[in-house]
Scaffold this active site. Structure first.
Site, PDB file in Angstrom:
ATOM      1  N   LYS A 115      -6.196  14.691  -7.236  1.00  0.00           N
ATOM      2  CA  LYS A 115      -5.125  14.568  -8.246  1.00  0.00           C
ATOM      3  C   LYS A 115      -4.393  15.915  -8.388  1.00  0.00           C
ATOM      4  O   LYS A 115      -3.172  15.956  -8.543  1.00  0.00           O
ATOM      5  CB  LYS A 115      -5.689  14.123  -9.601  1.00  0.00           C
ATOM      6  CG  LYS A 115      -6.222  12.703  -9.657  1.00  0.00           C
ATOM      7  CD  LYS A 115      -5.166  11.625  -9.420  1.00  0.00           C
ATOM      8  CE  LYS A 115      -4.212  11.427 -10.570  1.00  0.00           C
ATOM      9  NZ  LYS A 115      -3.337  10.243 -10.366  1.00  0.00           N
ATOM     10  N   TYR A 164     -12.282  13.737  -6.666  1.00  0.00           N
ATOM     11  CA  TYR A 164     -11.223  13.006  -7.387  1.00  0.00           C
ATOM     12  C   TYR A 164     -10.224  13.985  -7.997  1.00  0.00           C
ATOM     13  O   TYR A 164      -9.012  13.888  -7.754  1.00  0.00           O
ATOM     14  CB  TYR A 164     -11.836  12.117  -8.482  1.00  0.00           C
ATOM     15  CG  TYR A 164     -10.827  11.648  -9.520  1.00  0.00           C
ATOM     16  CD1 TYR A 164      -9.786  10.790  -9.169  1.00  0.00           C
ATOM     17  CD2 TYR A 164     -10.913  12.063 -10.852  1.00  0.00           C
ATOM     18  CE1 TYR A 164      -8.852  10.362 -10.117  1.00  0.00           C
ATOM     19  CE2 TYR A 164      -9.985  11.637 -11.800  1.00  0.00           C
ATOM     20  CZ  TYR A 164      -8.957  10.791 -11.436  1.00  0.00           C
ATOM     21  OH  TYR A 164      -8.036  10.379 -12.373  1.00  0.00           O
ATOM     22  N   ALA A 223      -9.735  17.083  -7.350  1.00  0.00           N
ATOM     23  CA  ALA A 223      -9.054  17.889  -6.321  1.00  0.00           C
ATOM     24  C   ALA A 223      -7.889  17.101  -5.732  1.00  0.00           C
ATOM     25  O   ALA A 223      -6.801  17.654  -5.497  1.00  0.00           O
ATOM     26  CB  ALA A 223     -10.039  18.283  -5.222  1.00  0.00           C
ATOM     27  N   ASP A 232       0.839  -1.192   0.000  1.00  0.00           N
ATOM     28  CA  ASP A 232       0.000   0.000   0.000  1.00  0.00           C
ATOM     29  C   ASP A 232       0.884   1.255   0.000  1.00  0.00           C
ATOM     30  O   ASP A 232       1.739   1.406   0.887  1.00  0.00           O
ATOM     31  CB  ASP A 232      -0.852  -0.068   1.297  1.00  0.00           C
ATOM     32  CG  ASP A 232      -1.902   1.017   1.348  1.00  0.00           C
ATOM     33  OD1 ASP A 232      -1.789   2.012   0.609  1.00  0.00           O
ATOM     34  OD2 ASP A 232      -2.846   0.854   2.151  1.00  0.00           O
TER      35      ASP A 232
HETATM   36  P1  NAD Z   1      -7.596   1.983 -11.812  1.00  0.00           P
HETATM   37  O1  NAD Z   1      -8.566   2.410 -10.758  1.00  0.00           O
HETATM   38  O2  NAD Z   1      -8.030   1.031 -12.870  1.00  0.00           O
HETATM   39  O3  NAD Z   1      -6.309   1.337 -11.125  1.00  0.00           O
HETATM   40  C1  NAD Z   1      -5.700   1.881  -9.981  1.00  0.00           C
HETATM   41  C2  NAD Z   1      -4.720   0.863  -9.450  1.00  0.00           C
HETATM   42  O4  NAD Z   1      -4.091   1.419  -8.289  1.00  0.00           O
HETATM   43  C3  NAD Z   1      -5.373  -0.455  -9.009  1.00  0.00           C
HETATM   44  O5  NAD Z   1      -4.620  -1.554  -9.476  1.00  0.00           O
HETATM   45  C4  NAD Z   1      -5.344  -0.396  -7.485  1.00  0.00           C
HETATM   46  O6  NAD Z   1      -5.260  -1.678  -6.867  1.00  0.00           O
HETATM   47  C5  NAD Z   1      -4.084   0.436  -7.252  1.00  0.00           C
HETATM   48  N1  NAD Z   1      -4.122   1.116  -5.950  1.00  0.00           N
HETATM   49  C6  NAD Z   1      -5.141   1.878  -5.454  1.00  0.00           C
HETATM   50  N2  NAD Z   1      -4.823   2.311  -4.225  1.00  0.00           N
HETATM   51  C7  NAD Z   1      -3.581   1.845  -3.939  1.00  0.00           C
HETATM   52  C8  NAD Z   1      -2.717   1.957  -2.826  1.00  0.00           C
HETATM   53  N3  NAD Z   1      -3.082   2.650  -1.739  1.00  0.00           N
HETATM   54  N4  NAD Z   1      -1.500   1.356  -2.874  1.00  0.00           N
HETATM   55  C9  NAD Z   1      -1.132   0.651  -3.967  1.00  0.00           C
HETATM   56  N5  NAD Z   1      -1.917   0.484  -5.049  1.00  0.00           N
HETATM   57  C10 NAD Z   1      -3.133   1.080  -5.040  1.00  0.00           C
HETATM   58  O7  NAD Z   1      -7.064   3.350 -12.442  1.00  0.00           O
HETATM   59  P2  NAD Z   1      -6.654   3.682 -13.946  1.00  0.00           P
HETATM   60  O8  NAD Z   1      -7.857   4.106 -14.684  1.00  0.00           O
HETATM   61  O9  NAD Z   1      -5.792   2.601 -14.476  1.00  0.00           O
HETATM   62  O10 NAD Z   1      -5.777   4.997 -13.691  1.00  0.00           O
HETATM   63  C11 NAD Z   1      -4.391   4.892 -13.387  1.00  0.00           C
HETATM   64  C12 NAD Z   1      -3.836   6.293 -13.172  1.00  0.00           C
HETATM   65  O11 NAD Z   1      -4.030   7.089 -14.325  1.00  0.00           O
HETATM   66  C13 NAD Z   1      -4.508   7.037 -12.016  1.00  0.00           C
HETATM   67  O12 NAD Z   1      -3.517   7.753 -11.334  1.00  0.00           O
HETATM   68  C14 NAD Z   1      -5.486   7.981 -12.705  1.00  0.00           C
HETATM   69  O13 NAD Z   1      -5.691   9.138 -11.938  1.00  0.00           O
HETATM   70  C15 NAD Z   1      -4.738   8.276 -14.000  1.00  0.00           C
HETATM   71  N6  NAD Z   1      -5.593   8.600 -15.161  1.00  0.00           N
HETATM   72  C16 NAD Z   1      -6.650   7.793 -15.493  1.00  0.00           C
HETATM   73  C17 NAD Z   1      -7.408   8.089 -16.615  1.00  0.00           C
HETATM   74  C18 NAD Z   1      -8.555   7.211 -17.044  1.00  0.00           C
HETATM   75  O14 NAD Z   1      -9.265   7.559 -17.997  1.00  0.00           O
HETATM   76  N7  NAD Z   1      -8.767   6.067 -16.451  1.00  0.00           N
HETATM   77  C19 NAD Z   1      -7.098   9.217 -17.401  1.00  0.00           C
HETATM   78  C20 NAD Z   1      -6.006  10.028 -17.008  1.00  0.00           C
HETATM   79  C21 NAD Z   1      -5.251   9.706 -15.890  1.00  0.00           C
END
Ligand code: NAD
Ligand code: TYD
Length: 350
Positions: A160, A156, A158, A60
């Site tokens: 990020k 969310y 905020a 974590d």
């Molecule tokens: P997701 O929710 O599919 O995956 C998040 C991952 O982080 C999961 O595997 C989860 O187990 C892990 N995680 C969560 N809390 C944790 C912790 N405390 N310690 C360790 N691991 C932890 O998210 P995603 O859509 O793949 O997004 C990934 C990143 O990209 C994020 O930072 C998100 O803000 C950013 N992002 C996403 C999008 C989108 O469209 N999905 C667009 C731009 C940026």
């Protein structure tokens, strides 16, 4: 040999990034650190889990001691930080969880990098993968550029935005080599069916109502996840420390138009009658504080790092729908148990 830590590598985008790096850079050691929340799934990496250069660590990012010890032991060269709570609707019901993971977790990683690298920053990089949502909401015209002032509207975005500010503060205050990318909405295989596209594909398959928030006239810019993974690769290798890169698909869609297109393509694939799934469209209560429009000006990364999106949206959607149709077991696994509770709370009697 480069040692790279990818956080959140079991999630949607993270798993594509891990796979991309493992395949392209076989001389790198790739560590995937993930706590496996509801959104993390090692099934996403089944095809690469036995590669010699791949190491999974369950942990974590909020656990300060654990993170320090891991950094101390492995001495990573680069960190690509994706681990986060990522869903706007969940942030509306539980903002504090987003502060914990997205803000405290990010600061823990920054501190660990500072401590272990001890000011020897040559060839080091802390790369924060962020979102265009930090810029707020656009009207009918205009684009987010790297100079657009931050104006996050949801818990969310905020969280990020706060983590982006911390990352930049470590560059300005301590000289930590950092880079940030702010990307538009991703879609593709392995996305958890809480986000618009996979949730709607799943509901179409199961002939369940398609819950459109408000009038369905909100606009998002969609990028295929494989294109995002390639952008992360070029930023990691060619990006300049201290810089921000906007990443987008030049692909704006009104939700309702996108949903109709999804219905049409999926109906064809399932050999259903034309218009059958569109009948499932149900307009429901709008999301609180629903951002109207996101649109990215990605000219900086195109010009300076020679990246551009490669997937045409129609092909990307076809590929995505095909993946969900041929991975029913994956869908069943992730939509059993807690998902049902989430779904009921979020959608039933909305
Ligand atoms: P997701 O929710 O599919 O995956 C998040 C991952 O982080 C999961 O595997 C989860 O187990 C892990 N995680 C969560 N809390 C944790 C912790 N405390 N310690 C360790 N691991 C932890 O998210 P995603 O859509 O793949 O997004 C990934 C990143 O990209 C994020 O930072 C998100 O803000 C950013 N992002 C996403 C999008 C989108 O469209 N999905 C667009 C731009 C940026
Ligand atoms: P989402 O995939 O949650 O991404 P984000 O909110 O981060 O952009 O939502 C994309 C768009 O789809 C957004 O305008 C909200 C809308 N939406 C619905 O209309 N119904 C839904 O059930 C979901 C999840 C989203």
């Amino acid at each position: 040999m480069s040692k790279i830590l990818i956080t959140g590598g079991a999630g949607f985008i993270g798993s594509h990034v891990v796979r991309h790096f493992l395949k392209k850079y076989q001389d790198y050691k790739i560590f995937n650190l993930d706590s496996l929340t509801y959104a993390g799934n090692l099934e996403n990496l089944k095809d690469v889990e036995n590669l010699k250069n791949y190491h999974f660590v369950k942990g974590d990012i909020v656990d300060e001691d654990f993170i320090f010890n891991l950094f101390e032991k492995e001495k990573f060269d680069k960190v690509i930080h994706l681990a986060a709570e990522s869903h706007v609707d969940r942030s509306i019901s539980n903002p504090l969880q987003f502060v914990q993971t997205n803000v405290i977790g990010t600061v823990n990683l920054l501190n660990a990098a500072m401590k272990v690298w001890q000011k020897d920053f040559s060839d080091k990089l802390f790369f924060h993968v962020s979102t265009d949502e930090v810029y707020g909401s656009l009207g009918d015209s205009g684009y987010f550029t790297e100079e657009t002032p931050y104006d996050p509207k949801s818990p969310y975005s905020a969280s990020k935005a706060a983590s982006d500010h911390f990352v930049r503060a470590y560059y300005n205050t301590y000289g930590l080599p950092v880079v940030i990318s702010n990307c538009s909405n991703n879609y593709g295989p392995n996305q958890f069916p809480e986000k618009l596209i996979p949730l709607f594909i799943n509901n179409i398959i199961n002939k369940k109502p398609l819950p459109v928030y408000g009038k369905g006239d909100n606009v998002r810019d969609w990028l295929y996840v494989g294109d995002h993974a390639k952008a992360i690769d070029v930023i990691c290798h060619k990006g300049k420390a201290g810089e921000t890169y906007n990443v987008g698909g030049d692909n704006e869609w009104k939700n309702i138009d996108l949903i109709r297109t999804l219905c049409q393509i999926t109906d064809k694939k399932l050999q259903r009658d034309e218009g059958e799934s569109e009948k499932l469209i149900t307009f429901v209560k709008d999301r609180a504080g629903h951002d109207k429009r996101y649109a990215i000006d990605a000219s900086k990364i195109k010009k300076e790092l020679q990246w551009k999106p490669e997937y045409d949206f129609k092909n990307g959607l076809e590929k995505t729908i095909d993946w969900y149709l041929s991975n029913e077991e994956w869908l069943e696994n992730v939509t059993s148990g807690d998902y049902q509770k989430y779904y009921e709370k979020q959608y039933i009697k909305r």
